[in-house]
Design a protein around this motif. Structure first.
Motif, short mmCIF file in Angstrom:
data_model
loop_
_atom_site.label_atom_id
_atom_site.label_comp_id
_atom_site.label_asym_id
_atom_site.label_seq_id
_atom_site.Cartn_x
_atom_site.Cartn_y
_atom_site.Cartn_z
N LYS A 42 40.96 41.21 38.68
CA LYS A 42 42.13 41.82 38.05
C LYS A 42 42.05 43.34 38.07
N GLU A 43 40.84 43.89 38.03
CA GLU A 43 40.67 45.34 37.98
C GLU A 43 40.74 45.99 39.36
N THR A 44 39.96 45.45 40.32
CA THR A 44 39.88 46.07 41.64
C THR A 44 40.75 45.39 42.68
N GLU A 45 41.24 44.20 42.37
CA GLU A 45 42.04 43.37 43.29
C GLU A 45 41.28 42.96 44.54
N ARG A 46 39.95 43.04 44.49
CA ARG A 46 39.13 42.57 45.60
C ARG A 46 38.80 41.09 45.38
N LEU A 47 38.55 40.39 46.47
CA LEU A 47 38.16 38.99 46.39
C LEU A 47 36.64 38.87 46.25
N TYR A 48 36.21 37.91 45.46
CA TYR A 48 34.79 37.60 45.38
C TYR A 48 34.62 36.09 45.31
N ALA A 49 33.46 35.64 45.79
CA ALA A 49 33.19 34.20 45.83
C ALA A 49 32.50 33.79 44.54
#
Length: 58
Positions: free
Chosen positions: A33-40
């Motif tokens: 929600k903060e960086t809008e990056r995807l993580y697994a």
């Protein structure tokens, strides 16, 4: 897909023993929600069961 990866023996307040199955889900990708990056990530939980130790081990 959900996989049973282990079990844990536990005891109720009245002294009755039962087994908890340890479940592990598949890998999923979540957007921050903060960086809008995807993580697994992988979800893990315990669920109570009436199985004995032999069934849990198998």
């Amino acid at each position: 897909m959900v996989t049973i990866i282990g079990f844990k023996k536990t005891r109720k307040d009245d002294g009755t023993e039962f087994n908890l199955l340890e479940l592990n889900g598949g890998i999923e990708f979540v957007k921050s929600k903060e960086t809008e990056r995807l993580y697994a990530t992988m979800r893990k939980c315990f669920i109570s069961s009436t199985f004995d130790d032999e069934v849990c081990i198998s």
